[in-house]
Design a protein around this motif. Structure first.
Motif, PDB file in Angstrom:
ATOM      1  N   UNK A 150       0.806  -1.229   0.000  1.00 30.21           N
ATOM      2  CA  UNK A 150       0.000   0.000   0.000  1.00 30.21           C
ATOM      3  C   UNK A 150       0.839   1.280   0.000  1.00 30.21           C
ATOM      4  N   UNK A 151       2.110   1.159   0.354  1.00 29.09           N
ATOM      5  CA  UNK A 151       2.988   2.329   0.421  1.00 29.09           C
ATOM      6  C   UNK A 151       3.910   2.414  -0.790  1.00 29.09           C
ATOM      7  N   UNK A 152       3.494   1.812  -1.872  1.00 29.61           N
ATOM      8  CA  UNK A 152       4.289   1.856  -3.102  1.00 29.61           C
ATOM      9  C   UNK A 152       3.447   2.420  -4.241  1.00 29.61           C
ATOM     10  N   UNK A 153       4.134   3.010  -5.202  1.00 28.65           N
ATOM     11  CA  UNK A 153       3.440   3.478  -6.402  1.00 28.65           C
ATOM     12  C   UNK A 153       4.330   3.218  -7.613  1.00 28.65           C
ATOM     13  N   UNK A 154       3.675   2.970  -8.725  1.00 31.91           N
ATOM     14  CA  UNK A 154       4.380   2.668  -9.966  1.00 31.91           C
ATOM     15  C   UNK A 154       4.049   3.744 -10.995  1.00 31.91           C
ATOM     16  N   UNK A 155       5.068   4.403 -11.493  1.00 30.73           N
ATOM     17  CA  UNK A 155       4.897   5.423 -12.511  1.00 30.73           C
ATOM     18  C   UNK A 155       5.275   4.834 -13.868  1.00 30.73           C
ATOM     19  N   UNK A 156       4.385   4.981 -14.852  1.00 31.59           N
ATOM     20  CA  UNK A 156       4.685   4.500 -16.199  1.00 31.59           C
ATOM     21  C   UNK A 156       4.309   3.064 -16.455  1.00 31.59           C
ATOM     22  N   UNK A 157       3.479   2.465 -15.595  1.00 37.85           N
ATOM     23  CA  UNK A 157       3.081   1.071 -15.801  1.00 37.85           C
ATOM     24  C   UNK A 157       2.386   0.886 -17.149  1.00 37.85           C
ATOM     25  N   UNK A 158       1.693   1.911 -17.609  1.00 39.70           N
ATOM     26  CA  UNK A 158       0.991   1.812 -18.894  1.00 39.70           C
ATOM     27  C   UNK A 158       1.955   1.594 -20.056  1.00 39.70           C
ATOM     28  N   UNK A 159       3.203   2.013 -19.904  1.00 40.78           N
ATOM     29  CA  UNK A 159       4.198   1.793 -20.967  1.00 40.78           C
ATOM     30  C   UNK A 159       4.428   0.300 -21.151  1.00 40.78           C
ATOM     31  N   UNK A 160       4.594  -0.411 -20.049  1.00 42.51           N
ATOM     32  CA  UNK A 160       4.772  -1.862 -20.130  1.00 42.51           C
ATOM     33  C   UNK A 160       3.521  -2.534 -20.668  1.00 42.51           C
ATOM     34  N   UNK A 161       2.386  -2.081 -20.233  1.00 41.25           N
ATOM     35  CA  UNK A 161       1.127  -2.692 -20.680  1.00 41.25           C
ATOM     36  C   UNK A 161       0.924  -2.512 -22.181  1.00 41.25           C
ATOM     37  N   UNK A 162       1.300  -1.358 -22.709  1.00 37.55           N
ATOM     38  CA  UNK A 162       1.187  -1.120 -24.150  1.00 37.55           C
ATOM     39  C   UNK A 162       2.131  -2.029 -24.936  1.00 37.55           C
ATOM     40  N   UNK A 163       3.359  -2.179 -24.443  1.00 33.89           N
ATOM     41  CA  UNK A 163       4.314  -3.050 -25.116  1.00 33.89           C
ATOM     42  C   UNK A 163       3.865  -4.501 -25.051  1.00 33.89           C
ATOM     43  N   UNK A 164       3.291  -4.899 -23.915  1.00 30.83           N
ATOM     44  CA  UNK A 164       2.743  -6.246 -23.793  1.00 30.83           C
ATOM     45  C   UNK A 164       1.629  -6.473 -24.805  1.00 30.83           C
ATOM     46  N   UNK A 165       0.752  -5.479 -24.942  1.00 30.53           N
ATOM     47  CA  UNK A 165      -0.369  -5.602 -25.876  1.00 30.53           C
ATOM     48  C   UNK A 165       0.120  -5.754 -27.314  1.00 30.53           C
ATOM     49  N   UNK A 166       1.306  -5.213 -27.604  1.00 28.11           N
ATOM     50  CA  UNK A 166       1.889  -5.338 -28.940  1.00 28.11           C
ATOM     51  C   UNK A 166       2.608  -6.672 -29.119  1.00 28.11           C
ATOM     52  N   UNK A 167       2.720  -7.440 -28.037  1.00 29.56           N
ATOM     53  CA  UNK A 167       3.424  -8.713 -28.098  1.00 29.56           C
ATOM     54  C   UNK A 167       4.929  -8.568 -28.175  1.00 29.56           C
ATOM     55  N   UNK A 168       5.427  -7.418 -27.757  1.00 32.87           N
ATOM     56  CA  UNK A 168       6.858  -7.141 -27.882  1.00 32.87           C
ATOM     57  C   UNK A 168       7.581  -7.459 -26.572  1.00 32.87           C
ATOM     58  N   UNK A 169       8.725  -8.094 -26.684  1.00 28.82           N
ATOM     59  CA  UNK A 169       9.539  -8.350 -25.509  1.00 28.82           C
ATOM     60  C   UNK A 169      10.079  -7.051 -24.937  1.00 28.82           C
ATOM     61  N   UNK A 170      10.342  -7.052 -23.631  1.00 27.95           N
ATOM     62  CA  UNK A 170      10.831  -5.854 -22.953  1.00 27.95           C
ATOM     63  C   UNK A 170      12.015  -6.224 -22.069  1.00 27.95           C
ATOM     64  N   UNK A 171      13.106  -5.495 -22.240  1.00 31.45           N
ATOM     65  CA  UNK A 171      14.267  -5.614 -21.364  1.00 31.45           C
ATOM     66  C   UNK A 171      14.260  -4.394 -20.452  1.00 31.45           C
TER      67      UNK A 171
END
Length: 314
Positions: free
Chosen positions: A108-129
């Motif tokens: 509850x004391x954490x936040x993630x900035x830019x998670x949508x970037x990973x989600x978009x790349x996932x939706x494209x089926x692209x690997x992410x390093x």
């Protein structure tokens, strides 16, 4: 032990050579389940002890800071070195909790900035390093990110088979897979299939393909694997910065490096170092300064970390 990236095989309990390490891991498991407030307090104590007892590592941190921040006041560097050991002590307990404990009080004391970037790349089926540095928050924040996306990791195997089993088993509680750094084929397959992989290329890895590129304006032997993985798989290379802010955790996912890769491995590796350097400048006390980052130089082994050497003024 099994080489599978999704399994961890326990060494035989019948071997007396393993008993001391099994006992140590049992103690670590208990420590990992202490209240988080108590763990943080013990972390400060551990950092204080490390500062006073680990002389060679203290010197490594002081030398690194003198090389990386030559224009800063010596008192500022001395304070940062001491603070980095404090973060180191807390980080040891974060590692244990991430591997074997609960994050119920921390999530509850954490936040993630830019998670949508990973989600978009996932939706494209692209690997992410996901490229990061060796910050003391890496295990805790890796686990927090795994609660949102299926993330694998890359690591260097431990020589002790019991420790190797215990840590890998702990990481596989949250990571989708753990690839040993010599398991290149499986890593490439994972990225080609659209997998996400956390990776930290900011240490001097002797025996690996590397080039000398600047890190805080100092020549640093840096592995070229980020360039190679991107070239072989077409994956996106995404900076991933994580830090502790008081009792909170902030995970920041950046935009993919572009264009990347290029035909210039030196230029690409330089860009990776620049990205990690920018992360360090945001939370310098939480970086692993005790690693002898500049032990190899273009002319051979450096004397920076030798006892009694005055080549670097601290």
């Amino acid at each position: 032990m099994s080489d599978s990236p999704t399994t961890a095989t326990r060494p035989p309990l019948s071997n007396p050579r393993h008993w001391p390490m099994f006992a140590g891991m049992a103690l670590a498991l208990l420590i990992a389940r202490l209240p988080w407030g108590l763990q943080r307090g013990l972390g400060h104590v551990l950092g204080w002890l490390a500062w006073h007892l680990a002389g060679s590592r203290r010197r490594a941190a002081e030398v690194n800071l003198a090389l990386c921040f030559p224009d800063r006041d010596p008192a500022w560097r001395a304070r940062l070195a001491r603070d980095s050991f404090d973060a180191f002590g807390i980080g040891i307990f974060e590692f244990a909790r991430a591997w074997w404990g609960s994050t119920e009080a921390i999530t509850p004391r954490s936040r993630i900035e830019g998670l949508e970037i990973l989600q978009q790349l996932q939706a494209q089926g692209r690997g992410v390093l996901l490229v990061s540095g060796h910050f003391m928050t890496l295990e805790m924040c890796g686990r927090l990110l795994c609660q949102q996306v299926p993330l694998a990791g890359m690591y260097r195997k431990h020589r002790n088979p019991v420790f190797e089993w215990a840590v890998k088993r702990g990481r596989l509680r949250y990571a989708s897979a753990m690839f040993a750094n010599e398991d290149i084929r499986a890593t490439v397959r994972h990225l080609k299939k659209g997998g996400l992989l956390w990776y930290a290329p900011d240490q001097d890895m002797r025996g690996k393909e590397s080039v000398f590129v600047p890190f805080f304006s100092q020549p640093a032997s840096t592995i070229t694997a980020t360039h190679q993985f991107a070239r072989m798989t077409g994956c996106a290379v995404v900076p991933f910065f994580h830090r502790r802010e008081g009792g909170d955790y902030v995970l920041s996912i950046g935009q993919p490096l572009a264009p990347f890769p290029t035909d210039d491995v030196v230029a690409d590796t330089t860009r990776v170092n620049q990205a990690i350097e920018a992360m360090v400048r945001q939370a310098p006390d939480q970086y692993l300064w005790i690693h002898r980052r500049f032990k190899r130089q273009p002319g051979g082994r450096s004397r920076y970390y030798d006892k009694g050497n005055t080549e670097v003024a601290r």
